[in-house]
Design a protein around this motif. Sequence first.
Motif, PDB file in Angstrom:
ATOM      1  N   TRP A  41       0.820  -1.214   0.000  1.00  0.00           N
ATOM      2  CA  TRP A  41       0.000   0.000   0.000  1.00  0.00           C
ATOM      3  C   TRP A  41       0.855   1.266   0.000  1.00  0.00           C
ATOM      4  N   ARG A  42       2.137   1.134   0.304  1.00  0.00           N
ATOM      5  CA  ARG A  42       3.026   2.292   0.274  1.00  0.00           C
ATOM      6  C   ARG A  42       3.758   2.431  -1.069  1.00  0.00           C
ATOM      7  N   PHE A  43       3.672   1.410  -1.913  1.00  0.00           N
ATOM      8  CA  PHE A  43       4.366   1.472  -3.198  1.00  0.00           C
ATOM      9  C   PHE A  43       3.393   1.379  -4.365  1.00  0.00           C
ATOM     10  N   GLY A  44       2.174   1.846  -4.140  1.00  0.00           N
ATOM     11  CA  GLY A  44       1.216   1.893  -5.226  1.00  0.00           C
ATOM     12  C   GLY A  44       1.683   2.830  -6.321  1.00  0.00           C
ATOM     13  N   GLY A  45       1.655   2.360  -7.580  1.00  0.00           N
ATOM     14  CA  GLY A  45       2.076   3.193  -8.697  1.00  0.00           C
ATOM     15  C   GLY A  45       3.576   3.224  -8.924  1.00  0.00           C
ATOM     16  N   TRP A  46       4.326   2.482  -8.126  1.00  0.00           N
ATOM     17  CA  TRP A  46       5.780   2.473  -8.323  1.00  0.00           C
ATOM     18  C   TRP A  46       6.128   1.759  -9.636  1.00  0.00           C
ATOM     19  N   PRO A  47       7.101   2.298 -10.415  1.00  0.00           N
ATOM     20  CA  PRO A  47       7.474   1.654 -11.689  1.00  0.00           C
ATOM     21  C   PRO A  47       8.281   0.381 -11.465  1.00  0.00           C
ATOM     22  N   GLN A  48       7.587  -0.671 -11.042  1.00  0.00           N
ATOM     23  CA  GLN A  48       8.236  -1.905 -10.628  1.00  0.00           C
ATOM     24  C   GLN A  48       9.003  -2.576 -11.758  1.00  0.00           C
ATOM     25  N   ASP A  49       8.521  -2.458 -12.976  1.00  0.00           N
ATOM     26  CA  ASP A  49       9.206  -3.099 -14.105  1.00  0.00           C
ATOM     27  C   ASP A  49      10.557  -2.440 -14.373  1.00  0.00           C
ATOM     28  N   GLU A  50      10.613  -1.119 -14.272  1.00  0.00           N
ATOM     29  CA  GLU A  50      11.861  -0.403 -14.524  1.00  0.00           C
ATOM     30  C   GLU A  50      12.802  -0.428 -13.326  1.00  0.00           C
ATOM     31  N   ILE A  51      12.241  -0.304 -12.122  1.00  0.00           N
ATOM     32  CA  ILE A  51      13.054  -0.246 -10.901  1.00  0.00           C
ATOM     33  C   ILE A  51      12.443  -1.212  -9.884  1.00  0.00           C
ATOM     34  N   PRO A  52      12.780  -2.481  -9.938  1.00  0.00           N
ATOM     35  CA  PRO A  52      12.205  -3.448  -8.996  1.00  0.00           C
ATOM     36  C   PRO A  52      12.478  -3.051  -7.539  1.00  0.00           C
ATOM     37  N   MET A  53      11.395  -2.980  -6.771  1.00  0.00           N
ATOM     38  CA  MET A  53      11.486  -2.593  -5.366  1.00  0.00           C
ATOM     39  C   MET A  53      11.308  -3.817  -4.492  1.00  0.00           C
ATOM     40  N   HIS A  54      12.099  -3.876  -3.402  1.00  0.00           N
ATOM     41  CA  HIS A  54      12.001  -4.957  -2.423  1.00  0.00           C
ATOM     42  C   HIS A  54      11.893  -4.321  -1.045  1.00  0.00           C
ATOM     43  N   ALA A  55      11.116  -4.928  -0.159  1.00  0.00           N
ATOM     44  CA  ALA A  55      10.886  -4.285   1.138  1.00  0.00           C
ATOM     45  C   ALA A  55      10.582  -5.309   2.220  1.00  0.00           C
ATOM     46  N   LYS A  56      10.697  -4.863   3.441  1.00  0.00           N
ATOM     47  CA  LYS A  56      10.221  -5.633   4.598  1.00  0.00           C
ATOM     48  C   LYS A  56       9.803  -4.638   5.669  1.00  0.00           C
ATOM     49  N   THR A  57       8.640  -4.857   6.221  1.00  0.00           N
ATOM     50  CA  THR A  57       8.117  -3.996   7.289  1.00  0.00           C
ATOM     51  C   THR A  57       8.336  -4.647   8.647  1.00  0.00           C
ATOM     52  N   GLY A  58       8.429  -3.826   9.655  1.00  0.00           N
ATOM     53  CA  GLY A  58       8.592  -4.356  11.003  1.00  0.00           C
ATOM     54  C   GLY A  58       8.075  -3.386  12.048  1.00  0.00           C
ATOM     55  N   THR A  59       7.458  -3.933  13.069  1.00  0.00           N
ATOM     56  CA  THR A  59       6.981  -3.135  14.193  1.00  0.00           C
ATOM     57  C   THR A  59       7.413  -3.840  15.466  1.00  0.00           C
ATOM     58  N   ALA A  60       8.367  -3.254  16.169  1.00  0.00           N
ATOM     59  CA  ALA A  60       8.956  -3.912  17.340  1.00  0.00           C
ATOM     60  C   ALA A  60       8.455  -3.274  18.619  1.00  0.00           C
ATOM     61  N   GLU A  61       8.240  -4.106  19.613  1.00  0.00           N
ATOM     62  CA  GLU A  61       7.814  -3.598  20.913  1.00  0.00           C
ATOM     63  C   GLU A  61       8.985  -3.504  21.865  1.00  0.00           C
ATOM     64  N   VAL A  62       8.985  -2.450  22.662  1.00  0.00           N
ATOM     65  CA  VAL A  62      10.000  -2.218  23.680  1.00  0.00           C
ATOM     66  C   VAL A  62       9.281  -2.078  25.007  1.00  0.00           C
ATOM     67  N   HIS A  63       9.738  -2.793  26.011  1.00  0.00           N
ATOM     68  CA  HIS A  63       9.057  -2.792  27.299  1.00  0.00           C
ATOM     69  C   HIS A  63       8.949  -1.375  27.856  1.00  0.00           C
ATOM     70  N   GLY A  64       7.733  -0.970  28.182  1.00  0.00           N
ATOM     71  CA  GLY A  64       7.504   0.336  28.797  1.00  0.00           C
ATOM     72  C   GLY A  64       7.420   1.477  27.811  1.00  0.00           C
ATOM     73  N   LYS A  65       7.515   1.182  26.484  1.00  0.00           N
ATOM     74  CA  LYS A  65       7.451   2.242  25.489  1.00  0.00           C
ATOM     75  C   LYS A  65       6.468   1.865  24.387  1.00  0.00           C
ATOM     76  N   GLN A  66       6.235   2.831  23.498  1.00  0.00           N
ATOM     77  CA  GLN A  66       5.398   2.552  22.339  1.00  0.00           C
ATOM     78  C   GLN A  66       6.221   1.828  21.269  1.00  0.00           C
ATOM     79  N   THR A  67       5.533   1.338  20.250  1.00  0.00           N
ATOM     80  CA  THR A  67       6.187   0.487  19.261  1.00  0.00           C
ATOM     81  C   THR A  67       7.191   1.252  18.402  1.00  0.00           C
ATOM     82  N   THR A  68       8.217   0.529  17.969  1.00  0.00           N
ATOM     83  CA  THR A  68       9.252   1.071  17.095  1.00  0.00           C
ATOM     84  C   THR A  68       8.954   0.696  15.650  1.00  0.00           C
ATOM     85  N   SER A  69       8.967   1.688  14.785  1.00  0.00           N
ATOM     86  CA  SER A  69       8.696   1.482  13.360  1.00  0.00           C
ATOM     87  C   SER A  69       9.985   1.152  12.623  1.00  0.00           C
TER      88      SER A  69
END
Length: 778
Positions: free
Chosen positions: A596-624
């Motif tokens: 949903w963040r790479f909608g319309g990206w020219p994937q054929d010309e510039i192949p994009m690769h990604a991985k998302t992550g949301t980590a939890e830390v004790h006593g804090k809000q999540t890390t993006s």
Amino acid sequence: MTNIPETGRSPRVQIRLVVIQVLVISLLGTLGGRLWYLQIREGDQYAREASGNHVQQVVQPAVRGSILDARGVALADNETRLVVSASRTELMKMKDDGKAVLTKLAGVLGMKPEDVEQKVRLCNAETPQPCWNGSPYQPIPITDEATPRQALQIRERAEDFPGITAEPQALRRYTSPGKANTAQVLGYLSPVTDEEIQQAQDTSSPYLRSDMVGRSGLERQYDKQLRGKAGVTRYEVDKLGRVLGEAEADPAQPGANLVTSIDSRVQRIAEYELNEAMKEARKQHDRNTNRNYEADSGAVVVMEARTGRVVAMASNPTYDPNAWVGGISAKDYATLTGEKSNYPLLNRATQGLSAPGSVFKVIPTAAAIQAGYSFEGPYECSSSYSIGGQVFKNFESQSFGGISLGRALEVSCDTVFYRLSHEEWKRDGGNKPKKKANDWFYKTAHQFGLGEETGIDLPNEVTGRVPDRQWKKDYWTANKDDWCKYGKKDGSYAEKIAYENCLEGNRLRAGDSVNYSIGQGDTLVTPIQMATIYAAISNGGTLYTPTIGKAVISPDGKTVTEIEPKAHGKLPTSKKTLAQIDEALEGVATRGTAAWRFGGWPQDEIPMHAKTGTAEVHGKQTTSWFTTYTKDYAVVMTISQGGTGSGASGPAVRKIYNALYGVSEDGEIDKKKALLPTPQKTLPKVRTDGTIKSPKISKDPAKDRTTPSPDAQATTPQGDPDPQQAGTTPSPENTNRETRRRERRRGGGPGRGPGGGARLRTRHPRRGGRTGTRRTAS
């Protein structure tokens, strides 16, 4: 007859005369021997020392070399300013230790007397900043912003200002081209200390008392090359100090220039987008804590995938490195080192530690293959997984059925990795481990380079942590006494945890392995480590040592020493497995948690690769976390307490790629707008006089790109009722020295993404993974 002896002297008198004669002869012999020793044996040595009594030395500081970006744009150079300095040696000769002179000087300079006095006091364990940490015999700068009128007033009334000088000097300037701050990468300077002078006196690069040395960043890493060598002119003088002639002169040698791989335009884009992402994140509501995200810090790294060279490195909060030039004020020092400002001197890209969350999953994927599992599976992606009485759930209990490891990466299915890690834990002996356990999931992390420095050419990089069996033992040994003292079997929650850790905190438990498999628990990484790993996946498996220095050019431009990329390892995967992981990460960007963040990206010309992550830390809000790569670059961003990976960091990373490749809102590629569609390979041109050609840059490359990216108008896929569009908090204001000078003279002051991706709520850090879990998005 007479009683007087013929000699006229009694025996007693004769004895006395003999004694006197012996003493006189002895004294004459001693004096003669000493005279022979001084004149003959040690004559040359004392002649040399005596000549020093009528020779005075004048030190001419060396001009420090410039730090340039990859195209030759100056990131740090020098400028001439009027500097007012005080000789502490002269001030201490006065009855009031120079207080009256400093008070009078403060009036001329428009400063507070106490501020001037603080500048000249010496630093020690009990003296807070500001203070002088250099040699007490070196002139101490009071200000580097004196006006010509102020300097003239001090010099014309020299009798009123004994020990005070006002002279033009070349001082460091951090230029911020195109508003690219680059503070944590560049570092700053401060005076050399007596201890450093002693330590370096017998080396190939000794210090003089007038030297300024790098304290962090590139200024410290390449200090020897940048510093040059100060000149010393020796004058013969008479007993009244009048110059009789020049005895000897060693001319100053300017420092070399450092060309970096940083592109100041991309650096500005990275800093700007990180800051904007953090500001936007603070507008988003966190359902878990029932308040907005704090987004208190973040970092982004743009790296050449095939060389490991760093194109941009931003850390937030940041600061103006010019604050250190000419001596730092008490207010600025408190701001830079205080908890309230969240320690902006820290480079979060190399020194910021966090659990990686789901961006870590490429490692257990490779580990599973090493352990003998099939990439294709199928592996059950159920809504939950139980270990004993504990239930570990997927995001919103979502189930995908039997899937491959590649699909597990695409949708970030936690339960697939739970099962694999738990199965390996049991095969290694469980609570009674084998003597030579395979520990594939932990061994593979080390092979990927985690738990150790990447070797980047910046000081004070941290190693992160792989919480393997050895770490568990070492951690237990270090803490067991406190746990056993504090813990109670039937006490409070914290006391029960301490009691359990006292008894078996040295064991690697099932819960530890489950948490670890999705980048949680005690696992810690830095952004530069993750950038190195994802760059290696892009280039075919080579782990390059990240570098910022690209070449050292001598002051005359005749000698160019290039800093070549160096590999320090290979990923522990076959070409087939690496290709499968590469395909899966492309799927993340096209149909997985980052799509949903790479909608319309020219994937054929510039192949994009990604991985998302949301980590939890004790006593804090999540890390993006958001890790991405193309064939040219790896871009990694993280925001502490910023929310989800695709929600908080995704839009900013997309905009960085838009700037690099010139991609418009509708996915069209405009090469004229592309800042760096391919990595810079050549060095800037050197003129015949040794100066380096520099292209013109705009006032602000970030503001030049006014066209919003496709994700700005993207709608959240169905089933995600609470999208998080973007986010960051503003850094402390960065104004250059000229701006601050003018202000003083005027009297002024200076979403969450859809589907599948999941993270596990971290257990209490001392518990060992026995608490319940809850799912949220990656």
